[in-house]
Structures are given as structure tokens and as C-alpha cells.
Design a protein around this motif. Structure first.
Motif, PDB file in Angstrom:
ATOM      1  N   VAL A   1       4.680  -0.027   3.094  1.00  0.00           N
ATOM      2  CA  VAL A   1       4.617   1.455   3.135  1.00  0.00           C
ATOM      3  C   VAL A   1       4.921   1.435   1.029  1.00  0.00           C
ATOM      4  O   VAL A   1       5.590   1.212   0.811  1.00  0.00           O
ATOM      5  CB  VAL A   1       5.455   2.324   3.146  1.00  0.00           C
ATOM      6  CG1 VAL A   1       5.220   3.639   2.803  1.00  0.00           C
ATOM      7  CG2 VAL A   1       4.615   2.738   4.718  1.00  0.00           C
TER       8      VAL A   1
ATOM      9  N   LYS B   1      -3.460   3.773   6.208  1.00  0.00           N
ATOM     10  CA  LYS B   1      -2.755   5.409   6.781  1.00  0.00           C
ATOM     11  C   LYS B   1      -1.953   5.819   5.604  1.00  0.00           C
ATOM     12  O   LYS B   1      -1.449   5.260   4.672  1.00  0.00           O
ATOM     13  CB  LYS B   1      -1.672   4.801   7.874  1.00  0.00           C
ATOM     14  CG  LYS B   1      -2.681   3.980   9.293  1.00  0.00           C
ATOM     15  CD  LYS B   1      -3.070   4.484   9.362  1.00  0.00           C
ATOM     16  CE  LYS B   1      -3.781   3.551  11.007  1.00  0.00           C
ATOM     17  NZ  LYS B   1      -4.835   3.875  11.551  1.00  0.00           N
TER      18      LYS B   1
ATOM     19  N   VAL C   1       1.505   8.115   5.000  1.00  0.00           N
ATOM     20  CA  VAL C   1       2.564   8.224   4.971  1.00  0.00           C
ATOM     21  C   VAL C   1       3.341   9.393   3.911  1.00  0.00           C
ATOM     22  O   VAL C   1       3.001   9.773   3.237  1.00  0.00           O
ATOM     23  CB  VAL C   1       3.118   6.482   4.809  1.00  0.00           C
ATOM     24  CG1 VAL C   1       5.164   6.853   5.102  1.00  0.00           C
ATOM     25  CG2 VAL C   1       3.022   5.826   5.252  1.00  0.00           C
TER      26      VAL C   1
ATOM     27  N   LYS D   1      -0.576   2.757   3.160  1.00  0.00           N
ATOM     28  CA  LYS D   1      -0.012   1.484   3.909  1.00  0.00           C
ATOM     29  C   LYS D   1      -1.473   1.088   4.612  1.00  0.00           C
ATOM     30  O   LYS D   1      -1.896   1.897   4.947  1.00  0.00           O
ATOM     31  CB  LYS D   1       1.259   1.519   4.751  1.00  0.00           C
ATOM     32  CG  LYS D   1       1.178   1.743   6.084  1.00  0.00           C
ATOM     33  CD  LYS D   1       1.940   2.079   7.402  1.00  0.00           C
ATOM     34  CE  LYS D   1       2.191   2.409   8.621  1.00  0.00           C
ATOM     35  NZ  LYS D   1       3.112   2.075   9.558  1.00  0.00           N
TER      36      LYS D   1
END
Length: 90
Positions: free
Chosen positions: A33, A78, A80, A86
Motif C-alpha cells: 500500500v 485497488k 485503500v 496498491k
């Protein structure tokens, strides 16, 4: 990396400099991340306080659209929530 070339399903995808740099950062560190601040520092090499998260969000949104060549393609970048992004394989 050397050619700064991205292909999806054998189709070349044209990215801006920042889009490519963000994608390269995420792909080279799968599942890690990256905070908004870290992305700004590593990609823009500038102090995060001069920019907003919206700039990064816009680049990532554009990246997602460009990488989704087919309707059934997964979103590999994605979110977060409240932290950053990430790269993750489905």
C-alpha cells in the motif's frame, strides 16, 4: 520499463508520464500500500502539501479506464480507503 510501454491483451496503451510512473511504482511493489503522500514524493518528487489527493485520484482513475480494455477486465489498482493505492492481482 526502458521503453515505457504498456500493453493489455496485446494492445498498446498510451499513458501520460505520471500515469506510467504511478503504474510502474505500484506494479513493481505488488500488494504494498502506497499512501498519497508517498506516491506524491516518489512520482512527483515534490512536497505533498502543494497538491491534493484529487490529483492522484484523477491519474489513477484515468489509469483504470485505460487499462480496462475489455468490460470483463479486472481492476488491478485497488483503493485503500483514506490511505492510498496498491496493485493486486485478482
Amino acid at each position: 520499463m526502458e521503453q515505457r510501454l504498456v500493453t493489455v491483451h496485446e494492445q498498446e496503451i498510451y499513458l501520460t508520464v505520471k500515469e506510467f510512473d504511478i503504474l510502474a511504482l505500484l506494479i513493481m511493489n505488488p500488494n504494498r500500500v502506497f499512501t498519497y503522500e508517498l506516491i506524491m514524493d516518489l512520482v512527483w518528487n515534490e512536497d505533498y502539501t502543494y497538491y491534493s489527493r484529487k490529483a492522484i485520484n484523477n491519474h489513477v482513475s484515468n489509469l483504470r479506464k485505460k487499462l480496462k480494455v475489455r468490460p470483463d477486465d479486472s481492476d488491478y489498482i485497488k483503493s485503500v480507503t483514506g490511505i492510498g493505492y496498491k496493485f493486486a492481482l485478482p
